[in-house]
Design a protein around this motif. Sequence first.
Motif, PDB file in Angstrom:
ATOM      1  N   ILE A  21       6.986   3.064   8.250  1.00 38.14           N
ATOM      2  CA  ILE A  21       7.768   2.300   7.279  1.00 38.14           C
ATOM      3  C   ILE A  21       8.779   3.173   6.539  1.00 38.14           C
ATOM      4  N   VAL A  22       8.343   4.347   6.054  1.00 34.33           N
ATOM      5  CA  VAL A  22       9.212   5.205   5.245  1.00 34.33           C
ATOM      6  C   VAL A  22      10.123   6.063   6.124  1.00 34.33           C
ATOM      7  N   GLY A  23       9.658   6.386   7.326  1.00 33.42           N
ATOM      8  CA  GLY A  23      10.492   7.150   8.254  1.00 33.42           C
ATOM      9  C   GLY A  23      10.121   8.608   8.372  1.00 33.42           C
ATOM     10  N   VAL A  24       9.279   9.096   7.461  1.00 35.53           N
ATOM     11  CA  VAL A  24       8.791  10.476   7.505  1.00 35.53           C
ATOM     12  C   VAL A  24       7.312  10.467   7.166  1.00 35.53           C
ATOM     13  N   SER A  25       6.625  11.566   7.432  1.00 35.82           N
ATOM     14  CA  SER A  25       5.210  11.671   7.084  1.00 35.82           C
ATOM     15  C   SER A  25       5.061  11.849   5.575  1.00 35.82           C
ATOM     16  N   PRO A  26       3.879  11.583   5.015  1.00 29.24           N
ATOM     17  CA  PRO A  26       3.672  11.832   3.572  1.00 29.24           C
ATOM     18  C   PRO A  26       3.997  13.274   3.173  1.00 29.24           C
ATOM     19  N   GLN A  27       3.621  14.234   4.005  1.00 34.19           N
ATOM     20  CA  GLN A  27       3.897  15.642   3.692  1.00 34.19           C
ATOM     21  C   GLN A  27       5.398  15.900   3.660  1.00 34.19           C
ATOM     22  N   GLU A  28       6.121  15.370   4.635  1.00 31.73           N
ATOM     23  CA  GLU A  28       7.575  15.546   4.664  1.00 31.73           C
ATOM     24  C   GLU A  28       8.227  14.866   3.468  1.00 31.73           C
ATOM     25  N   TYR A  29       7.696  13.713   3.079  1.00 34.20           N
ATOM     26  CA  TYR A  29       8.236  13.002   1.918  1.00 34.20           C
ATOM     27  C   TYR A  29       8.054  13.843   0.649  1.00 34.20           C
ATOM     28  N   ARG A  30       6.865  14.447   0.485  1.00 34.70           N
ATOM     29  CA  ARG A  30       6.624  15.272  -0.697  1.00 34.70           C
ATOM     30  C   ARG A  30       7.530  16.494  -0.710  1.00 34.70           C
ATOM     31  N   GLN A  31       7.773  17.080   0.438  1.00 34.97           N
ATOM     32  CA  GLN A  31       8.604  18.286   0.508  1.00 34.97           C
ATOM     33  C   GLN A  31      10.043  18.003   0.066  1.00 34.97           C
ATOM     34  N   THR A  32      10.531  16.790   0.322  1.00 35.57           N
ATOM     35  CA  THR A  32      11.912  16.471  -0.089  1.00 35.57           C
ATOM     36  C   THR A  32      12.044  16.358  -1.590  1.00 35.57           C
ATOM     37  N   GLN A  33      10.932  16.289  -2.322  1.00 34.65           N
ATOM     38  CA  GLN A  33      10.990  16.265  -3.775  1.00 34.65           C
ATOM     39  C   GLN A  33      11.609  17.542  -4.337  1.00 34.65           C
ATOM     40  N   THR A  34      11.443  18.625  -3.605  1.00 39.79           N
ATOM     41  CA  THR A  34      11.893  19.921  -4.122  1.00 39.79           C
ATOM     42  C   THR A  34      13.220  20.359  -3.524  1.00 39.79           C
ATOM     43  N   LEU A  35      13.793  19.515  -2.649  1.00 40.66           N
ATOM     44  CA  LEU A  35      15.064  19.888  -2.004  1.00 40.66           C
ATOM     45  C   LEU A  35      16.231  19.702  -2.931  1.00 40.66           C
ATOM     46  N   ARG A  85       0.833  -1.199   0.000  1.00 40.23           N
ATOM     47  CA  ARG A  85       0.000   0.000   0.000  1.00 40.23           C
ATOM     48  C   ARG A  85       0.876   1.262   0.000  1.00 40.23           C
ATOM     49  N   LEU A  86       1.985   1.209   0.721  1.00 37.72           N
ATOM     50  CA  LEU A  86       2.847   2.387   0.793  1.00 37.72           C
ATOM     51  C   LEU A  86       3.701   2.544  -0.458  1.00 37.72           C
ATOM     52  N   HIS A  87       4.001   1.451  -1.157  1.00 39.31           N
ATOM     53  CA  HIS A  87       4.635   1.565  -2.468  1.00 39.31           C
ATOM     54  C   HIS A  87       3.779   2.445  -3.378  1.00 39.31           C
ATOM     55  N   GLU A  88       2.486   2.171  -3.396  1.00 36.97           N
ATOM     56  CA  GLU A  88       1.583   2.934  -4.255  1.00 36.97           C
ATOM     57  C   GLU A  88       1.531   4.399  -3.824  1.00 36.97           C
ATOM     58  N   ALA A  89       1.481   4.627  -2.515  1.00 39.26           N
ATOM     59  CA  ALA A  89       1.417   6.001  -2.018  1.00 39.26           C
ATOM     60  C   ALA A  89       2.650   6.793  -2.440  1.00 39.26           C
ATOM     61  N   ALA A  90       3.838   6.208  -2.244  1.00 39.48           N
ATOM     62  CA  ALA A  90       5.075   6.912  -2.601  1.00 39.48           C
ATOM     63  C   ALA A  90       5.137   7.183  -4.093  1.00 39.48           C
TER      64      ALA A  90
END
Length: 268
Positions: free
Chosen positions: A254-268, A216-221
């Motif tokens: 599982i991923v180690g960060v929240s979905p919002q934090e994960y999305r924010q790293t896309q722009t780092l 399920r988290l594969h799909e989310a990421a």
Amino acid sequence: MEKKQDMLPKGVLHAMLGGKKFSLQRYEPGGDVGYFVQHYWVVRWDLRGQAPYSQTVLAHPNVNLVFEEGATGIFGVALSTSSHLLAGQGHVFGVKFKPGGFYPFWQKPVSQLYGTVTTLEEVFQVETAPLEAEMLAMPEDAQMVRRIEAFLGERLPERDPNVKRVSELVGLIQADRTVLKVEDASRLSGMSIRTMQRLFDRYVGVSPKSVIQRYRLHEAAQMIDQGAVSDWLDLSIALGYYDHSHFIRDFRAIVGVSPQEYRQTQTL
């Protein structure tokens, strides 16, 4: 030698960026080897003159035999995510066994390999260093595939019907977004929860609950990487979650960060 689609698969986090740093090719196994092996994979990179790149992967429920310079081994299912540092120029060749497909070679509960690495000596009674050098010296993917097919073909165990049984059930879990609990998988398969738990411990190496969470988290990421998420509640519902907070909790665990934090790293 049939090649699979070469786009980065689910589980490769921040795949849009990773796709600019390395290439991944996957190849179908042939003949009887295909009963046990899902596919072969080759990662190549050329970062000469560039900074090293660390790629994080959210593990699939598969055992992998990996040929990498100085780090060849048989890798059990990772605890959650794993990171791989790519520097200079190089390549890695891997054998991804089907869920359950490694057990007939190992003949021990695959849960014993969870989060660990073991040697070719222990499983196949061959020296690692010479085979590693031979494999990685081959310039073409096809040569490596032929060599490992011959290697495995000479050592094939008898077919175990539980390999097919477990692999198909894991495939059902991966494909059906509504499977969020072990009870859901039990209902789909007609298998009791206790039987399923025993089979997964012996053949897969992680629990049914862990497999469900990972897929399920594969799909989310992947959806976050593709910029396809405008609302976290909508994403939760699309993945079959009835409780938005449950989705966030699973993602962070599982991923180690929240979905919002994960999305924010896309722009780092």
